[in-house]
Design a protein around this motif. Structure first.
Motif, PDB file in Angstrom:
ATOM      1  N   LEU A 392     104.059 -32.028  69.667  1.00  0.00           N
ATOM      2  CA  LEU A 392     103.341 -31.105  68.795  1.00  0.00           C
ATOM      3  C   LEU A 392     101.849 -31.116  69.133  1.00  0.00           C
ATOM      4  N   ASP A 393     101.231 -29.956  69.007  1.00  0.00           N
ATOM      5  CA  ASP A 393      99.808 -29.821  69.323  1.00  0.00           C
ATOM      6  C   ASP A 393      98.982 -30.254  68.111  1.00  0.00           C
ATOM      7  N   LEU A 394      99.072 -31.554  67.781  1.00  0.00           N
ATOM      8  CA  LEU A 394      98.385 -32.119  66.623  1.00  0.00           C
ATOM      9  C   LEU A 394      97.616 -33.361  67.032  1.00  0.00           C
ATOM     10  N   THR A 395      96.566 -33.676  66.309  1.00  0.00           N
ATOM     11  CA  THR A 395      95.783 -34.868  66.576  1.00  0.00           C
ATOM     12  C   THR A 395      96.526 -36.098  66.079  1.00  0.00           C
ATOM     13  N   ASP A 396      96.130 -37.254  66.593  1.00  0.00           N
ATOM     14  CA  ASP A 396      96.727 -38.507  66.122  1.00  0.00           C
ATOM     15  C   ASP A 396      96.443 -38.727  64.640  1.00  0.00           C
ATOM     16  N   GLN A 397      95.267 -38.325  64.202  1.00  0.00           N
ATOM     17  CA  GLN A 397      94.929 -38.508  62.794  1.00  0.00           C
ATOM     18  C   GLN A 397      95.868 -37.698  61.901  1.00  0.00           C
ATOM     19  N   GLU A 398      96.222 -36.498  62.329  1.00  0.00           N
ATOM     20  CA  GLU A 398      97.172 -35.692  61.564  1.00  0.00           C
ATOM     21  C   GLU A 398      98.564 -36.306  61.579  1.00  0.00           C
ATOM     22  N   LEU A 399      98.936 -36.897  62.701  1.00  0.00           N
ATOM     23  CA  LEU A 399     100.275 -37.472  62.805  1.00  0.00           C
ATOM     24  C   LEU A 399     100.451 -38.685  61.909  1.00  0.00           C
ATOM     25  N   ILE A 400      99.438 -39.552  61.867  1.00  0.00           N
ATOM     26  CA  ILE A 400      99.607 -40.799  61.115  1.00  0.00           C
ATOM     27  C   ILE A 400      99.471 -40.591  59.612  1.00  0.00           C
ATOM     28  N   GLN A 401      98.976 -39.437  59.172  1.00  0.00           N
ATOM     29  CA  GLN A 401      98.891 -39.182  57.739  1.00  0.00           C
ATOM     30  C   GLN A 401     100.266 -39.056  57.116  1.00  0.00           C
ATOM     31  N   GLY A 402     101.176 -38.374  57.816  1.00  0.00           N
ATOM     32  CA  GLY A 402     102.520 -38.207  57.304  1.00  0.00           C
ATOM     33  C   GLY A 402     102.555 -37.362  56.044  1.00  0.00           C
ATOM     34  N   GLY A 403     103.733 -37.271  55.454  1.00  0.00           N
ATOM     35  CA  GLY A 403     103.896 -36.605  54.169  1.00  0.00           C
ATOM     36  C   GLY A 403     103.509 -35.138  54.197  1.00  0.00           C
ATOM     37  N   GLU A 404     102.973 -34.684  53.078  1.00  0.00           N
ATOM     38  CA  GLU A 404     102.630 -33.277  52.910  1.00  0.00           C
ATOM     39  C   GLU A 404     101.510 -32.834  53.848  1.00  0.00           C
ATOM     40  N   LYS A 405     100.563 -33.734  54.121  1.00  0.00           N
ATOM     41  CA  LYS A 405      99.466 -33.366  55.010  1.00  0.00           C
ATOM     42  C   LYS A 405      99.988 -33.070  56.420  1.00  0.00           C
ATOM     43  N   LEU A 406     100.934 -33.862  56.871  1.00  0.00           N
ATOM     44  CA  LEU A 406     101.520 -33.602  58.181  1.00  0.00           C
ATOM     45  C   LEU A 406     102.317 -32.306  58.160  1.00  0.00           C
ATOM     46  N   ASN A 407     103.052 -32.083  57.094  1.00  0.00           N
ATOM     47  CA  ASN A 407     103.817 -30.836  56.988  1.00  0.00           C
ATOM     48  C   ASN A 407     102.901 -29.615  56.992  1.00  0.00           C
ATOM     49  N   ASP A 408     101.768 -29.734  56.327  1.00  0.00           N
ATOM     50  CA  ASP A 408     100.812 -28.623  56.319  1.00  0.00           C
ATOM     51  C   ASP A 408     100.243 -28.381  57.715  1.00  0.00           C
ATOM     52  N   ALA A 409      99.973 -29.480  58.446  1.00  0.00           N
ATOM     53  CA  ALA A 409      99.440 -29.339  59.807  1.00  0.00           C
ATOM     54  C   ALA A 409     100.465 -28.679  60.723  1.00  0.00           C
ATOM     55  N   ILE A 410     101.737 -29.062  60.578  1.00  0.00           N
ATOM     56  CA  ILE A 410     102.785 -28.452  61.397  1.00  0.00           C
ATOM     57  C   ILE A 410     102.934 -26.978  61.054  1.00  0.00           C
ATOM     58  N   ALA A 411     102.843 -26.674  59.771  1.00  0.00           N
ATOM     59  CA  ALA A 411     102.951 -25.273  59.347  1.00  0.00           C
ATOM     60  C   ALA A 411     101.807 -24.430  59.880  1.00  0.00           C
ATOM     61  N   GLY A 412     100.679 -25.063  60.218  1.00  0.00           N
ATOM     62  CA  GLY A 412      99.528 -24.326  60.723  1.00  0.00           C
ATOM     63  C   GLY A 412      99.611 -23.983  62.196  1.00  0.00           C
ATOM     64  N   LEU A 413     100.635 -24.477  62.909  1.00  0.00           N
ATOM     65  CA  LEU A 413     100.799 -24.141  64.319  1.00  0.00           C
ATOM     66  C   LEU A 413     101.296 -22.707  64.456  1.00  0.00           C
ATOM     67  N   ASP A 414     100.986 -22.078  65.567  1.00  0.00           N
ATOM     68  CA  ASP A 414     101.425 -20.700  65.751  1.00  0.00           C
ATOM     69  C   ASP A 414     102.897 -20.644  66.160  1.00  0.00           C
ATOM     70  N   ALA A 415     103.393 -19.444  66.423  1.00  0.00           N
ATOM     71  CA  ALA A 415     104.822 -19.257  66.686  1.00  0.00           C
ATOM     72  C   ALA A 415     105.282 -19.955  67.956  1.00  0.00           C
ATOM     73  N   THR A 416     104.380 -20.170  68.910  1.00  0.00           N
ATOM     74  CA  THR A 416     104.747 -20.842  70.156  1.00  0.00           C
ATOM     75  C   THR A 416     104.452 -22.335  70.138  1.00  0.00           C
ATOM     76  N   GLY A 417     104.010 -22.863  68.990  1.00  0.00           N
ATOM     77  CA  GLY A 417     103.789 -24.296  68.859  1.00  0.00           C
ATOM     78  C   GLY A 417     102.393 -24.772  69.169  1.00  0.00           C
ATOM     79  N   TRP A 418     101.452 -23.851  69.403  1.00  0.00           N
ATOM     80  CA  TRP A 418     100.083 -24.251  69.729  1.00  0.00           C
ATOM     81  C   TRP A 418      99.218 -24.289  68.478  1.00  0.00           C
ATOM     82  N   ASN A 419      98.193 -25.135  68.538  1.00  0.00           N
ATOM     83  CA  ASN A 419      97.262 -25.269  67.431  1.00  0.00           C
ATOM     84  C   ASN A 419      96.184 -24.187  67.562  1.00  0.00           C
ATOM     85  N   PRO A 420      96.121 -23.228  66.657  1.00  0.00           N
ATOM     86  CA  PRO A 420      95.134 -22.146  66.787  1.00  0.00           C
ATOM     87  C   PRO A 420      93.698 -22.617  66.645  1.00  0.00           C
TER      88      PRO A 420
END
Length: 709
Positions: A392-420
């Motif tokens: 996933l195109d996410l930072t380590d800080q986003e990954l280690i947060q887990g929970g809802e914050k991680l879900n929100d970060a994943i939801a923020g990726l575009d349709a092809t999986g890139w971080n806008p």
């Protein structure tokens, strides 16, 4: 205090904790508390009984036996031991457990695994009854002591690694993980008592590291990043992470200028710097030997082997068998750890670890395609046996947060999986490299294949690769694309280098495909020339850059030979053909520009590798061949004389590398179509390259080049 290593039962199986044993459930053998008990919130009940099936002795029989044993022992030791320097006694440590790792759907236990819900089966324990790893003899303990002594006396390793992470975007290992290891090693050395003998304390530390490395790493879905790092640092320090530090320090050392103040302080002269490099490489070799007999395979070992493989390409050369063998070892770890399968990468582990395992696989997959292309050999990792999924195109800080914050970060990726937002440069580069490596393998599959495709199938397959490459490239963020956003003055050197390097990867995949189309159909020359021209221009731009405090020359020789030589060769041969043959000819880029750039490229080959480095002879041989071709282009000979000279160079007398010649098309085979370094300029006829004349200037010694991050 260090947690004890898992006990091995008399039948060779790992001991389970009491709640799991009594419930006949699978235990992961984690110490001091197993993952299942943590998940079930019964940590207070989790303990490992030293002898769960043994009855308590009645009476004083046990005491009498102990008394007899003491009297017997004392009677046989009549001679006092000699006086020696302070040391610890070498005792036979606990035998490490040997686990089989990933077992696929055709394995001997596949049927049982598919019916695990029907029976109570401790699968890992039942499958770990193979031969145990070697015990730690005196020689291995002494070797481990030398490694720790080197790290203790070489704080430059810590400095180089920290500086490397500040200036490079291509590191596969998360900085969170690496920093945790560096801090742990520093604290461990600082905790050594000043009043005690240093060597004695380091020997104790060696034994502790061996014991920690004797049991597999475990994880569970609720594990935090602190718990994960604690499982291989501090009292649980393992050889995998010690080797990771050595290999990463060696990579950082290869790109550090000899005039760097910290390096000069640690190694004042050239001889001392060469000794330091040799010690780092040898230390990594020793630790790899320890890991060969380790308890299990894991992502830490994969990261370590990846960095060590990079180090070997830089020290011994990109064509060395040592580097190729290390790549094979890395592949074995990837498969055995199940990192090639999506289901196993995410089994019972937290989200951040799932993504880090993906990064480990992605880095290994990319390296496999790079080295395979360079030497023209089939890749080790076959994408057809892997569940391909980029990180996933996410930072380590986003990954280690887990929970809802991680879900929100994943939801923020575009349709092809890139971080806008475009703020995850390290992971973004790893992700894009992985996607391009998938395309590279599809090209290599046909280029290196020896059969199975007819003419129409090959062209159809290559057209699919071309379309996929264009689609992958155009859907990635514009900030990562050199052709979309060229280098600007505000970009960091690391980002500028990485962006151009990854664009060369993309161009080289196009080059391989386009060159094959030209060979097979005698069409598409203009596309091939355009790609070659673009690649050569970037190579010359990169080679001309100099930055204080950095020494990128060892990476430049890899870039020049891997990307630059094929492109320059295609352009030089076509110029030579058009000079010596009447038209019509395919359209080339401006002739003056090509001659100027080829001349600069030949000049670059003369200095990019120094005497004594592994790629030196190759660069000198290529320089001579291209110089002869340029001489013929600038000073054309009569037709008969030109044909004789071309024959002397080992080149076809007519045609462009056999392009459009029916008699040549009939003789093509898979190796001729490799498209890499050895598929151009008669690489499979080394006797024509006159290497013998260069032996006097080669200088010996290992190479200091290697493909870069």
């Amino acid at each position: 205090m260090m947690d004890p290593a898992p006990a091995i039962r008399r039948n060779g199986l790992l001991q389970s904790c009491e709640p799991c044993r009594k419930s006949k459930l699978k235990c992961d053998h984690g110490r001091p508390i197993c993952g299942r008990c943590i998940a079930k919130s019964i940590t207070q009940r989790c303990f490992y009984h030293p002898a769960p099936m043994t009855k308590v002795d009645v009476g004083n029989g046990h005491a009498q036996n102990q008394s007899k044993r003491r009297r017997t022992d004392s009677s046989t030791s009549s001679t006092p031991p000699p006086s020696t320097a302070p040391s610890i006694q070498y005792t036979r440590p606990d035998q490490p457990s040997v686990t089989p790792g990933y077992l696929g759907s055709t394995s001997f236990s596949a049927v049982f695994s598919e019916h695990r819900t029907d029976i109570a089966l401790e699968e890992d324990s039942a499958l770990s009854s193979g031969a145990l790893a070697k015990s730690h003899d005196r020689l291995r303990l002494e070797s481990g002591l030398e490694v720790l002594k080197f790290l203790y006396r070489s704080p430059i390793c810590d400095i180089l690694i920290r500086r490397f992470y500040d200036g490079h975007l291509g590191a596969a290992v998360s900085w969170i993980l690496m920093e945790s290891v560096l801090i742990s090693i520093q604290k461990t050395f600082e905790s050594l008592e000043r009043g005690r003998n240093l060597e004695t304390q380091l020997r104790e530390l060696v034994l502790r590291v061996f014991r920690s490395s004797a049991h597999p790493l475990t994880s569970h879905a609720a594990m935090t990043v602190e718990e994960y790092c604690a499982s291989f640092t501090g009292p649980n320090l393992r050889w995998e992470v010690i080797g990771l530090v050595l290999a990463t320090a060696g990579i950082a050392l290869s790109s550090t200028a000899d005039t760097d103040a910290e390096l000069v302080k640690a190694a004042p002269d050239a001889a001392a710097r060469e000794m330091l490099r040799a010690q780092v490489v040898e230390g990594s070799n020793i630790v790899l030997g320890f890991c060969d007999t380790s308890a299990s395979v894991n992502e830490l070992l994969g990261f370590y082997q990846y960095n060590d493989m990079l180090l070997k390409t830089q020290h011994y050369g990109d064509t060395s068998y040592v580097a190729w063998r290390r790549l094979g070892d890395l592949t074995a770890t990837v498969y055995a750890a199940g990192l090639h399968q999506e289901s196993t990468r995410g089994t019972d582990c937290p989200p951040f670890l799932h993504q880090w395992r993906k990064m480990c696989f992605g880095a290994a997959f990319y390296a496999d395609k790079c080295l395979s292309t360079f030497v023209g050999r089939p890749p080790f990792l076959n994408y057809r046996y892997c569940s391909i999924s980029p990180p996933l195109d996410l930072t380590d800080q986003e990954l280690i947060q887990g929970g809802e914050k991680l879900n929100d970060a994943i939801a923020g990726l575009d349709a092809t999986g890139w971080n806008p937002r475009g703020s995850t440069l390290r992971v973004s580069m790893l992700r894009l490299r992985f996607l391009l490596a998938v395309l590279r393998e599809k090209a290599l599959e046909i280029a290196l294949g020896l059969g199975g495709y007819d003419e129409g199938d090959i062209l159809g397959q290559y057209n699919k690769v071309l379309l996929s490459a264009h689609s992958t490239w155009t859907t990635c963020p514009a900030t990562l694309r050199f052709d979309s956003t060229p280098t600007s003055a505000t970009e960091s050197r690391s980002f500028s280098w990485s962006k151009r390097h990854i664009y060369l990867d993309y161009l080289y995949t196009l080059f391989l495909v386009q060159r094959m189309v030209v060979k097979r159909t005698n069409t598409g020359h203009e596309d091939l020339f355009r790609t070659s021209r673009s690649a050569l221009a970037i190579i010359l731009e990169l080679s001309g850059e100099r930055h204080p405090g950095e020494d990128m020359s060892r990476h430049h020789s890899w870039v020049v030979l891997y990307y630059g030589l094929p492109a320059a060769s295609v352009l030089a041969f076509e110029l030579l053909r058009q000079t010596n043959e009447p038209g019509p000819h395919p359209s080339l880029p401006p002739r003056a520009e090509l001659i100027r750039n080829l001349s600069v490229f030949v000049s670059c080959l003369s200095w990019v590798a120094s005497p004594g480095q592994g790629n030196y002879r190759t660069c000198k041989a290529v320089e001579k061949k291209l110089s002869d071709i340029l001489d013929q282009i600038l000073d054309p000979k009569p037709m008969a004389e030109a044909q004789a000279q071309m024959q002397g160079l080992g080149l076809p007398q007519t045609g462009y590398l056999g392009l459009g010649m029916e008699e040549d098309l009939g003789g093509l085979n898979g190796l001729d179509m490799a498209g890499g370094l050895y598929s151009l300029m008669n690489w499979y006829e080394p006797e024509q390259w006159e290497f013998e004349s260069l032996e006097g200037t080669a200088g010996g010694g290992g190479s200091k080049e290697g493909f870069s991050f």
